[in-house]
Design a protein around this motif. Structure first.
Motif, PDB file in Angstrom:
ATOM      1  N   GLY A 119      21.336  44.652 -18.874  1.00 51.75           N
ATOM      2  CA  GLY A 119      20.642  43.389 -18.718  1.00 51.75           C
ATOM      3  C   GLY A 119      19.265  43.320 -19.341  1.00 51.75           C
ATOM      4  N   ARG A 120      18.756  44.424 -19.892  1.00 50.35           N
ATOM      5  CA  ARG A 120      17.438  44.422 -20.534  1.00 50.35           C
ATOM      6  C   ARG A 120      17.535  43.769 -21.908  1.00 50.35           C
ATOM      7  NH1 ARG A 120      16.350  50.611 -20.672  1.00 50.35           N
ATOM      8  NH2 ARG A 120      14.484  49.989 -21.814  1.00 50.35           N
ATOM      9  N   PRO A 121      16.420  43.232 -22.415  1.00 54.51           N
ATOM     10  CA  PRO A 121      16.416  42.735 -23.794  1.00 54.51           C
ATOM     11  C   PRO A 121      16.763  43.849 -24.776  1.00 54.51           C
ATOM     12  CG  PRO A 121      14.436  42.042 -22.617  1.00 54.51           C
ATOM     13  CD  PRO A 121      15.113  43.055 -21.747  1.00 54.51           C
ATOM     14  N   LEU A 122      17.232  43.467 -25.950  1.00 56.60           N
ATOM     15  CA  LEU A 122      17.605  44.425 -26.984  1.00 56.60           C
ATOM     16  C   LEU A 122      16.621  44.338 -28.144  1.00 56.60           C
ATOM     17  CD1 LEU A 122      21.444  43.657 -27.226  1.00 56.60           C
ATOM     18  CD2 LEU A 122      20.349  45.435 -25.851  1.00 56.60           C
ATOM     19  N   VAL A 123      16.258  45.490 -28.687  1.00 60.09           N
ATOM     20  CA  VAL A 123      15.499  45.527 -29.929  1.00 60.09           C
ATOM     21  C   VAL A 123      16.206  46.483 -30.878  1.00 60.09           C
ATOM     22  CG1 VAL A 123      13.944  47.378 -29.129  1.00 60.09           C
ATOM     23  CG2 VAL A 123      13.227  45.878 -30.996  1.00 60.09           C
ATOM     24  N   THR A 124      16.301  46.098 -32.143  1.00 56.07           N
ATOM     25  CA  THR A 124      16.949  46.957 -33.106  1.00 56.07           C
ATOM     26  C   THR A 124      16.327  46.761 -34.480  1.00 56.07           C
ATOM     27  OG1 THR A 124      19.107  47.793 -33.814  1.00 56.07           O
ATOM     28  CG2 THR A 124      18.823  45.389 -33.766  1.00 56.07           C
ATOM     29  N   PHE A 125      16.880  47.429 -35.487  1.00 59.66           N
ATOM     30  CA  PHE A 125      16.229  47.560 -36.788  1.00 59.66           C
ATOM     31  C   PHE A 125      17.226  47.310 -37.909  1.00 59.66           C
ATOM     32  CE2 PHE A 125      14.369  50.232 -33.611  1.00 59.66           C
ATOM     33  CZ  PHE A 125      13.000  50.108 -33.780  1.00 59.66           C
ATOM     34  N   PRO A 130      17.813  38.441 -24.496  1.00 60.41           N
ATOM     35  CA  PRO A 130      16.839  38.286 -25.580  1.00 60.41           C
ATOM     36  C   PRO A 130      16.975  39.439 -26.581  1.00 60.41           C
ATOM     37  CG  PRO A 130      15.794  38.056 -23.431  1.00 60.41           C
ATOM     38  CD  PRO A 130      17.160  38.597 -23.183  1.00 60.41           C
ATOM     39  N   THR A 131      16.817  39.135 -27.860  1.00 65.01           N
ATOM     40  CA  THR A 131      16.904  40.164 -28.891  1.00 65.01           C
ATOM     41  C   THR A 131      15.716  40.060 -29.834  1.00 65.01           C
ATOM     42  OG1 THR A 131      18.256  38.728 -30.310  1.00 65.01           O
ATOM     43  CG2 THR A 131      19.428  40.237 -28.853  1.00 65.01           C
ATOM     44  N   THR A 132      15.292  41.217 -30.315  1.00 60.58           N
ATOM     45  CA  THR A 132      14.250  41.310 -31.337  1.00 60.58           C
ATOM     46  C   THR A 132      14.771  42.162 -32.472  1.00 60.58           C
ATOM     47  OG1 THR A 132      12.469  41.144 -29.699  1.00 60.58           O
ATOM     48  CG2 THR A 132      11.895  42.079 -31.851  1.00 60.58           C
ATOM     49  N   GLY A 133      14.628  41.671 -33.682  1.00 60.66           N
ATOM     50  CA  GLY A 133      15.023  42.437 -34.853  1.00 60.66           C
ATOM     51  C   GLY A 133      13.794  42.863 -35.640  1.00 60.66           C
ATOM     52  N   VAL A 134      13.624  44.165 -35.802  1.00 54.87           N
ATOM     53  CA  VAL A 134      12.530  44.711 -36.606  1.00 54.87           C
ATOM     54  C   VAL A 134      13.057  44.848 -38.033  1.00 54.87           C
ATOM     55  CG1 VAL A 134      10.935  46.629 -36.936  1.00 54.87           C
ATOM     56  CG2 VAL A 134      11.582  45.916 -34.605  1.00 54.87           C
ATOM     57  N   VAL A 135      12.473  44.073 -38.953  1.00 61.37           N
ATOM     58  CA  VAL A 135      13.015  43.942 -40.303  1.00 61.37           C
ATOM     59  C   VAL A 135      12.151  44.720 -41.289  1.00 61.37           C
ATOM     60  CG1 VAL A 135      13.738  42.315 -42.085  1.00 61.37           C
ATOM     61  CG2 VAL A 135      13.846  41.643 -39.672  1.00 61.37           C
ATOM     62  N   THR A 189       3.598  45.944 -30.788  1.00 58.08           N
ATOM     63  CA  THR A 189       3.214  44.787 -31.603  1.00 58.08           C
ATOM     64  C   THR A 189       4.305  43.725 -31.632  1.00 58.08           C
ATOM     65  OG1 THR A 189       3.991  45.905 -33.618  1.00 58.08           O
ATOM     66  CG2 THR A 189       1.661  46.146 -33.048  1.00 58.08           C
ATOM     67  N   ALA A 190       5.559  44.149 -31.410  1.00 56.45           N
ATOM     68  CA  ALA A 190       6.668  43.190 -31.392  1.00 56.45           C
ATOM     69  C   ALA A 190       6.851  42.566 -30.014  1.00 56.45           C
ATOM     70  CB  ALA A 190       7.964  43.883 -31.810  1.00 56.45           C
ATOM     71  N   GLY A 191       6.087  43.013 -29.041  1.00 59.05           N
ATOM     72  CA  GLY A 191       6.243  42.490 -27.684  1.00 59.05           C
ATOM     73  C   GLY A 191       7.567  42.877 -27.059  1.00 59.05           C
ATOM     74  N   ALA A 192       8.050  44.076 -27.408  1.00 57.43           N
ATOM     75  CA  ALA A 192       9.370  44.510 -26.946  1.00 57.43           C
ATOM     76  C   ALA A 192       9.293  45.847 -26.225  1.00 57.43           C
ATOM     77  CB  ALA A 192      10.320  44.599 -28.139  1.00 57.43           C
ATOM     78  N   GLU A 193       8.197  46.093 -25.536  1.00 59.20           N
ATOM     79  CA  GLU A 193       7.997  47.396 -24.893  1.00 59.20           C
ATOM     80  C   GLU A 193       9.009  47.677 -23.787  1.00 59.20           C
ATOM     81  OE1 GLU A 193       3.425  48.456 -24.771  1.00 59.20           O
ATOM     82  OE2 GLU A 193       3.717  46.294 -24.490  1.00 59.20           O
ATOM     83  N   GLU A 194       9.533  46.618 -23.162  1.00 56.54           N
ATOM     84  CA  GLU A 194      10.486  46.807 -22.060  1.00 56.54           C
ATOM     85  C   GLU A 194      11.934  46.726 -22.537  1.00 56.54           C
ATOM     86  OE1 GLU A 194       9.272  47.688 -19.147  1.00 56.54           O
ATOM     87  OE2 GLU A 194       7.290  47.510 -20.097  1.00 56.54           O
ATOM     88  N   TYR A 249      15.573  47.585 -24.478  1.00 58.63           N
ATOM     89  CA  TYR A 249      16.456  48.713 -24.754  1.00 58.63           C
ATOM     90  C   TYR A 249      16.564  48.845 -26.272  1.00 58.63           C
ATOM     91  CZ  TYR A 249      20.788  51.464 -25.030  1.00 58.63           C
ATOM     92  OH  TYR A 249      21.737  52.417 -25.313  1.00 58.63           O
ATOM     93  N   VAL A 250      16.295  50.038 -26.786  1.00 59.69           N
ATOM     94  CA  VAL A 250      16.250  50.255 -28.228  1.00 59.69           C
ATOM     95  C   VAL A 250      17.623  50.680 -28.747  1.00 59.69           C
ATOM     96  CG1 VAL A 250      15.212  51.574 -30.110  1.00 59.69           C
ATOM     97  CG2 VAL A 250      13.811  50.869 -28.151  1.00 59.69           C
ATOM     98  N   VAL A 251      18.157  49.891 -29.670  1.00 56.44           N
ATOM     99  CA  VAL A 251      19.383  50.240 -30.387  1.00 56.44           C
ATOM    100  C   VAL A 251      18.954  50.680 -31.789  1.00 56.44           C
ATOM    101  CG1 VAL A 251      21.636  49.440 -31.200  1.00 56.44           C
ATOM    102  CG2 VAL A 251      20.645  48.484 -29.097  1.00 56.44           C
ATOM    103  N   PRO A 252      19.328  51.874 -32.232  1.00 53.12           N
ATOM    104  CA  PRO A 252      18.852  52.344 -33.532  1.00 53.12           C
ATOM    105  C   PRO A 252      19.430  51.547 -34.701  1.00 53.12           C
ATOM    106  CG  PRO A 252      20.478  53.845 -32.649  1.00 53.12           C
ATOM    107  CD  PRO A 252      20.182  52.861 -31.562  1.00 53.12           C
ATOM    108  N   GLU A 253      18.838  51.727 -35.859  1.00 48.80           N
ATOM    109  CA  GLU A 253      19.320  51.079 -37.079  1.00 48.80           C
ATOM    110  C   GLU A 253      20.810  51.362 -37.259  1.00 48.80           C
ATOM    111  OE1 GLU A 253      17.875  50.684 -41.711  1.00 48.80           O
ATOM    112  OE2 GLU A 253      17.626  52.599 -40.697  1.00 48.80           O
ATOM    113  N   GLY A 254      21.577  50.318 -37.545  1.00 49.62           N
ATOM    114  CA  GLY A 254      23.007  50.488 -37.718  1.00 49.62           C
ATOM    115  C   GLY A 254      23.770  50.682 -36.426  1.00 49.62           C
ATOM    116  N   GLY A 255      23.055  50.754 -35.301  1.00 50.51           N
ATOM    117  CA  GLY A 255      23.704  50.932 -34.011  1.00 50.51           C
ATOM    118  C   GLY A 255      24.207  52.323 -33.743  1.00 50.51           C
TER     119      GLY A 255
END
Length: 299
Positions: free
Chosen positions: A59-65, A86-91, A138-143, A145-151
């Motif tokens: 249930g946590r937001p997702l951030v990935t690359f 919620p999702t954040t994509g680091v591009v 800086t992305a406001g995604a400290e909380e 769940y980190v999914v690595p590049e390519g998953g």
């Protein structure tokens, strides 16, 4: 929140044999493992990788690359939309900030993903703990769940083992295009003795063998299954194509009525046709090519 049943896949994905003279003349069978049909939004290995990670996120937001044309970014954005996360994509590429979004990133944004652009030097160091912490801050995604590049992490690799299990008894060689190598790592672990997996990297650099082995060691404790890589068919690197590759893909589409995605699938099929002509497979070999994606509309 949307019900998790929105991620219900079509499993096992279909296995389709196609007649192709470029294989028939050498006594080879070509089968297509249609993972592109596994789910309408999370295509192929993206579903296999992301579902275990969305479950782990709890249930946590997702951030990935990813890069500007990342299939993984699009799939993560779609998963977030379907699950209400919620999702954040680091591009990769600070220079892209403020420019009009390409169709791939525009789809991410339409699915609700916040895009955070970083310079390429920082992006290369994203797995370093201090750099990762700074990016998340800086992305406001400290909380998140980190999914690595390519998953590709241990959860994803274990999820991809089912792909190999679905192909047991159906093929002697199972071939797949590789980005980060996570799908190959899991696929090879799911095959039986006597089957082998072949990875066709779509990036140049010759680094992937060590990455795949490391992924297997983290997921299973050791290098697992019979697998190898052929590094010759990247066509210049990720998302790079040539007129020759486009012509090949168009010809394959015309022969078999199958839309061929250019970043991964076209390079895989081109590689297999080349290897068949080189005599890399003995007569009677059944080759399963994993179709991991569909063409993305550019307009």
């Amino acid at each position: 929140m949307t019900s998790p049943t929105t991620l219900t896949p079509r499993l096992p994905s279909p296995l389709q044999e196609v007649g192709d003279e470029r294989f028939d003349r050498y006594g080879l069978r070509l089968l297509l493992k249609r993972d592109d049909l596994i789910h309408p939004d999370l295509i192929g290995n993206k579903w296999r990788k992301l579902v275990p990670n969305t479950e782990a996120a709890n249930g946590r937001p997702l951030v990935t690359f990813g890069g500007a044309y990342s299939n993984h970014l699009r799939a993560t954005a779609a998963a977030g939309r379907l699950l209400g996360l919620p999702t954040t994509g680091v591009v990769r590429g600070q220079e892209l900030a403020g420019r009009p979004l390409n169709p791939s990133l525009a789809r991410c944004a339409a699915d609700g993903m916040r895009l955070h652009f970083v310079d390429r030097s920082t992006y290369r160091r994203k797995t370093e703990p201090e750099t990762l912490a700074a990016i998340l801050r800086t992305a406001g995604a400290e909380e998140a769940y980190v999914v690595p590049e390519g998953g590709s992490n241990s959860a994803a690799v274990r999820g991809c083992r089912a792909l190999g299990e679905e192909l047991r008894g159906h093929a002697d060689v199972v071939a797949i295009a590789c980005g980060t190598g996570g799908t190959l790592a899991g696929l090879a672990a799911g095959l039986t003795a006597g089957q082998r997996a072949l990875g066709v990297p779509v990036l140049k650099g010759g680094f992937l063998e060590g990455d795949v082995q490391a992924l297997q060691e983290r997921a299973f404790g050791a290098r697992t299954g019979s697998w190898s890589l052929d590094e010759r068919f990247h066509f210049g690197g990720y998302a790079r194509t040539t007129p020759e590759l486009h012509a090949f893909a168009k010809d394959f589409e015309d022969r078999h009525g199958l839309p061929v995605e250019r970043v991964y699938v076209a390079k895989l099929l081109y590689g297999l046709v080349t290897l068949a002509a080189e005599g890399a497979f003995t007569r009677g070999t059944a080759i399963a090519a994993v179709v991991t994606g569909r063409p993305f509309p550019e307009g």
